[in-house]
Scaffold this motif. Structure first.
Motif, PDB file in Angstrom:
ATOM      1  N   LYS A 137     -45.215 -19.749 -40.841  1.00  0.00           N
ATOM      2  CA  LYS A 137     -44.160 -20.216 -39.933  1.00  0.00           C
ATOM      3  C   LYS A 137     -44.743 -20.807 -38.652  1.00  0.00           C
ATOM      4  O   LYS A 137     -44.182 -21.769 -38.100  1.00  0.00           O
ATOM      5  CB  LYS A 137     -43.200 -19.065 -39.622  1.00  0.00           C
ATOM      6  CG  LYS A 137     -42.266 -18.748 -40.784  1.00  0.00           C
ATOM      7  CD  LYS A 137     -41.145 -17.823 -40.398  1.00  0.00           C
ATOM      8  CE  LYS A 137     -41.567 -16.392 -40.332  1.00  0.00           C
ATOM      9  NZ  LYS A 137     -40.400 -15.474 -40.155  1.00  0.00           N
ATOM     10  N   GLN A 138     -45.853 -20.271 -38.195  1.00  0.00           N
ATOM     11  CA  GLN A 138     -46.503 -20.823 -37.007  1.00  0.00           C
ATOM     12  C   GLN A 138     -46.973 -22.257 -37.263  1.00  0.00           C
ATOM     13  O   GLN A 138     -46.826 -23.132 -36.401  1.00  0.00           O
ATOM     14  CB  GLN A 138     -47.681 -19.941 -36.613  1.00  0.00           C
ATOM     15  CG  GLN A 138     -48.349 -20.340 -35.308  1.00  0.00           C
ATOM     16  CD  GLN A 138     -49.443 -19.368 -34.912  1.00  0.00           C
ATOM     17  OE1 GLN A 138     -50.195 -18.867 -35.752  1.00  0.00           O
ATOM     18  NE2 GLN A 138     -49.516 -19.056 -33.631  1.00  0.00           N
ATOM     19  N   GLU A 139     -47.504 -22.511 -38.458  1.00  0.00           N
ATOM     20  CA  GLU A 139     -47.946 -23.866 -38.792  1.00  0.00           C
ATOM     21  C   GLU A 139     -46.758 -24.819 -38.882  1.00  0.00           C
ATOM     22  O   GLU A 139     -46.808 -25.946 -38.377  1.00  0.00           O
ATOM     23  CB  GLU A 139     -48.709 -23.850 -40.129  1.00  0.00           C
ATOM     24  CG  GLU A 139     -50.027 -23.089 -40.097  1.00  0.00           C
ATOM     25  CD  GLU A 139     -50.991 -23.644 -39.070  1.00  0.00           C
ATOM     26  OE1 GLU A 139     -51.302 -24.850 -39.149  1.00  0.00           O
ATOM     27  OE2 GLU A 139     -51.401 -22.886 -38.172  1.00  0.00           O
ATOM     28  N   LEU A 140     -45.682 -24.390 -39.518  1.00  0.00           N
ATOM     29  CA  LEU A 140     -44.502 -25.245 -39.655  1.00  0.00           C
ATOM     30  C   LEU A 140     -43.853 -25.507 -38.295  1.00  0.00           C
ATOM     31  O   LEU A 140     -43.383 -26.617 -38.020  1.00  0.00           O
ATOM     32  CB  LEU A 140     -43.503 -24.614 -40.612  1.00  0.00           C
ATOM     33  CG  LEU A 140     -43.945 -24.529 -42.081  1.00  0.00           C
ATOM     34  CD1 LEU A 140     -42.929 -23.739 -42.902  1.00  0.00           C
ATOM     35  CD2 LEU A 140     -44.150 -25.913 -42.681  1.00  0.00           C
ATOM     36  N   ALA A 141     -43.838 -24.484 -37.441  1.00  0.00           N
ATOM     37  CA  ALA A 141     -43.260 -24.659 -36.109  1.00  0.00           C
ATOM     38  C   ALA A 141     -44.062 -25.644 -35.271  1.00  0.00           C
ATOM     39  O   ALA A 141     -43.518 -26.293 -34.364  1.00  0.00           O
ATOM     40  CB  ALA A 141     -43.169 -23.309 -35.398  1.00  0.00           C
TER      41      ALA A 141
ATOM     42  N   ARG B 159     -39.547 -25.494 -46.188  1.00  0.00           N
ATOM     43  CA  ARG B 159     -38.926 -25.424 -44.874  1.00  0.00           C
ATOM     44  C   ARG B 159     -39.198 -24.069 -44.236  1.00  0.00           C
ATOM     45  O   ARG B 159     -39.406 -23.065 -44.931  1.00  0.00           O
ATOM     46  CB  ARG B 159     -37.422 -25.645 -44.998  1.00  0.00           C
ATOM     47  CG  ARG B 159     -37.008 -26.939 -45.696  1.00  0.00           C
ATOM     48  CD  ARG B 159     -35.514 -26.935 -45.963  1.00  0.00           C
ATOM     49  NE  ARG B 159     -35.127 -25.788 -46.788  1.00  0.00           N
ATOM     50  CZ  ARG B 159     -33.872 -25.396 -46.981  1.00  0.00           C
ATOM     51  NH1 ARG B 159     -32.878 -26.050 -46.410  1.00  0.00           N
ATOM     52  NH2 ARG B 159     -33.600 -24.347 -47.756  1.00  0.00           N
ATOM     53  N   ILE B 160     -39.169 -24.033 -42.911  1.00  0.00           N
ATOM     54  CA  ILE B 160     -39.459 -22.783 -42.215  1.00  0.00           C
ATOM     55  C   ILE B 160     -38.445 -21.702 -42.579  1.00  0.00           C
ATOM     56  O   ILE B 160     -38.779 -20.519 -42.661  1.00  0.00           O
ATOM     57  CB  ILE B 160     -39.523 -23.013 -40.683  1.00  0.00           C
ATOM     58  CG1 ILE B 160     -40.201 -21.816 -39.998  1.00  0.00           C
ATOM     59  CG2 ILE B 160     -38.139 -23.314 -40.104  1.00  0.00           C
ATOM     60  CD1 ILE B 160     -40.588 -22.090 -38.560  1.00  0.00           C
ATOM     61  N   GLU B 161     -37.197 -22.101 -42.865  1.00  0.00           N
ATOM     62  CA  GLU B 161     -36.170 -21.118 -43.226  1.00  0.00           C
ATOM     63  C   GLU B 161     -36.365 -20.568 -44.639  1.00  0.00           C
ATOM     64  O   GLU B 161     -35.699 -19.599 -45.028  1.00  0.00           O
ATOM     65  CB  GLU B 161     -34.764 -21.703 -43.062  1.00  0.00           C
ATOM     66  CG  GLU B 161     -34.513 -22.988 -43.813  1.00  0.00           C
ATOM     67  CD  GLU B 161     -34.730 -24.224 -42.956  1.00  0.00           C
ATOM     68  OE1 GLU B 161     -33.997 -25.211 -43.175  1.00  0.00           O
ATOM     69  OE2 GLU B 161     -35.617 -24.206 -42.076  1.00  0.00           O
TER      70      GLU B 161
ATOM     71  N   THR C 222     -49.006 -16.705 -49.629  1.00  0.00           N
ATOM     72  CA  THR C 222     -48.904 -17.465 -48.380  1.00  0.00           C
ATOM     73  C   THR C 222     -50.228 -18.031 -47.893  1.00  0.00           C
ATOM     74  O   THR C 222     -50.229 -19.020 -47.152  1.00  0.00           O
ATOM     75  CB  THR C 222     -48.301 -16.593 -47.265  1.00  0.00           C
ATOM     76  OG1 THR C 222     -49.108 -15.423 -47.091  1.00  0.00           O
ATOM     77  CG2 THR C 222     -46.879 -16.175 -47.610  1.00  0.00           C
TER      78      THR C 222
ATOM     79  N   VAL D 106     -39.360 -19.478 -45.707  1.00  0.00           N
ATOM     80  CA  VAL D 106     -40.579 -18.660 -45.728  1.00  0.00           C
ATOM     81  C   VAL D 106     -40.270 -17.183 -45.944  1.00  0.00           C
ATOM     82  O   VAL D 106     -40.922 -16.506 -46.752  1.00  0.00           O
ATOM     83  CB  VAL D 106     -41.400 -18.881 -44.443  1.00  0.00           C
ATOM     84  CG1 VAL D 106     -42.598 -17.924 -44.400  1.00  0.00           C
ATOM     85  CG2 VAL D 106     -41.878 -20.324 -44.356  1.00  0.00           C
TER      86      VAL D 106
END
Length: 356
Positions: A34-38, A4-6, A108, A8
């Motif tokens: 985070k950019q990919e997950l967003a 999940r983004i949270e 990462t 990272v």
């Protein structure tokens, strides 16, 4: 498990801790993930024990001097191009990727690759920490061939390295990295699911995420982050962790040479001084002529107030810090492992004595 983004930021902080001062700036890699997950992409984390033995796993990572990484931010296409070079040579697409080391940005890079290409990431790596050279892998110790190795830079240049000697692989790839401007992105040690089970340090991405959660949230639980962190590490395969020094940084000697960040840092307190030598990663801590910790055990420098790890390219005069040492798992302390990444592999005269 889906990342999940949270999660990272916790994973990046824990990876910086396990990275022993090296592995590259985790902040940059975290932003990429985070950019990919967003954008709606998914990252599936695979338990190595559940891998199909026939699956092809190709690790992806960055190599070079972490100091250069601060000035040459990757676009993300570099490790993908490197992976494609290896896939082309093998005539087969990767079923998954994984870290070569669980340190800094190198925890990462495979997460980014997995998100962008839609392939899962194995919860394991080949070092259980970070080391500066490509042959310093549990993969190599267990007989996994390092090549074919694909390598790429930010300009779109790529190269294929083919050799049956993992030390020579490092030497050739390091030369290419220097010509690429001091940093490069690579894929190597292609292996089967069965080889991952036999040769990897397992569940290290999960471990990094838990370490980061402790560092970020222990004070909210009214706990000392250093005490909680050391207690937690005692429940893992690492088994032993403790604060071995605290004080103020009074000197940093840091230079970029031959594709590495080399140097030392001195830390002072009213009772004495310790000096830590590093080659990308921290290698040895000496105080008053005594060795307090030595590679392959992890030596991590943390901010004395926040317990956030400080990577060696961001060490500064006047920082108040605590030095935490962690004993590495048994797979990294065998005679074969110590020949590959023990003190003598770095030219030191001291012998390894595990943190107790």
């Amino acid at each position: 498990m889906e990342l999940r983004i949270e999660d990272v930021d916790d994973l990046c902080t824990g990876a910086a801790f396990l990275g022993a001062g090296g592995g590259g700036d985790p902040y940059i890699g975290g932003l990429m993930v985070k950019q990919e997950l967003a954008a709606g992409r998914k990252i599936e984390i695979l338990d190595p024990d559940g891998l199909d033995d026939s699956k092809l796993i190709i690790p992806t990572a960055m190599m070079g001097a972490p100091t250069v990484l601060l000035e040459k931010i990757p676009s993300g296409e570099e490790p993908i191009r490197a992976l494609r070079v290896v896939e082309k040579e093998l005539g087969r697409r990767a079923d998954a990727t994984m870290p070569t080391e669980v340190g800094g940005i190198n925890s990462t890079i495979p997460l980014f690759v997995g998100a962008r290409l839609g392939i899962p990431v194995v919860d394991a790596d080949g070092q259980g920490r970070a080391f500066p050279e490509l042959q310093m892998e549990t993969f190599a110790i267990e007989g996994v061939a390092g090549c074919p190795l694909g390598i790429s830079d930010e300009k779109g240049d790529t190269a294929l390295v083919m050799t049956d000697d993992n030390h020579r692989m490092e030497w050739i790839a390091r030369g290419i990295t220097i010509r690429f401007g001091g940093t490069a992105y690579f894929a190597n040690y292609p292996m089967s699911g069965a080889e991952v089970k036999r040769s990897a340090v397992k569940h290290t991405l999960t471990l990094a995420r838990r370490i980061g959660e402790i560092i970020h949230n222990s004070r909210h639980r009214k706990n000392d982050p250093f005490e909680e962190l050391c207690q937690f590490m005692g429940t893992t395969s690492y088994a032993v962790a403790r604060v071995i020094f605290d004080g103020k940084i009074i000197d940093v000697d840091r230079r970029t040479m031959e594709g590495f960040t080399l140097g030392s840092v001195s830390i002072d307190n009213p009772n004495g001084r310790c000096t830590i030598e590093f080659q990308n990663e921290n290698l040895i801590v000496r105080a008053e002529g005594e060795v307090l910790a030595i590679v392959p055990d992890i030596i991590s420098i943390l901010d004395a107030e926040t317990a956030v790890p400080i990577t060696n390219e961001t060490l500064r005069y006047g920082q108040r810090v605590k030095v935490v040492a962690v004993r590495v798992p048994p797979i990294m302390r065998s005679d074969a492992a110590l020949r590959q990444f023990g003190p003598q592999a770095f030219g030191m005269s001291e012998t390894y004595s595990a943190l107790e």
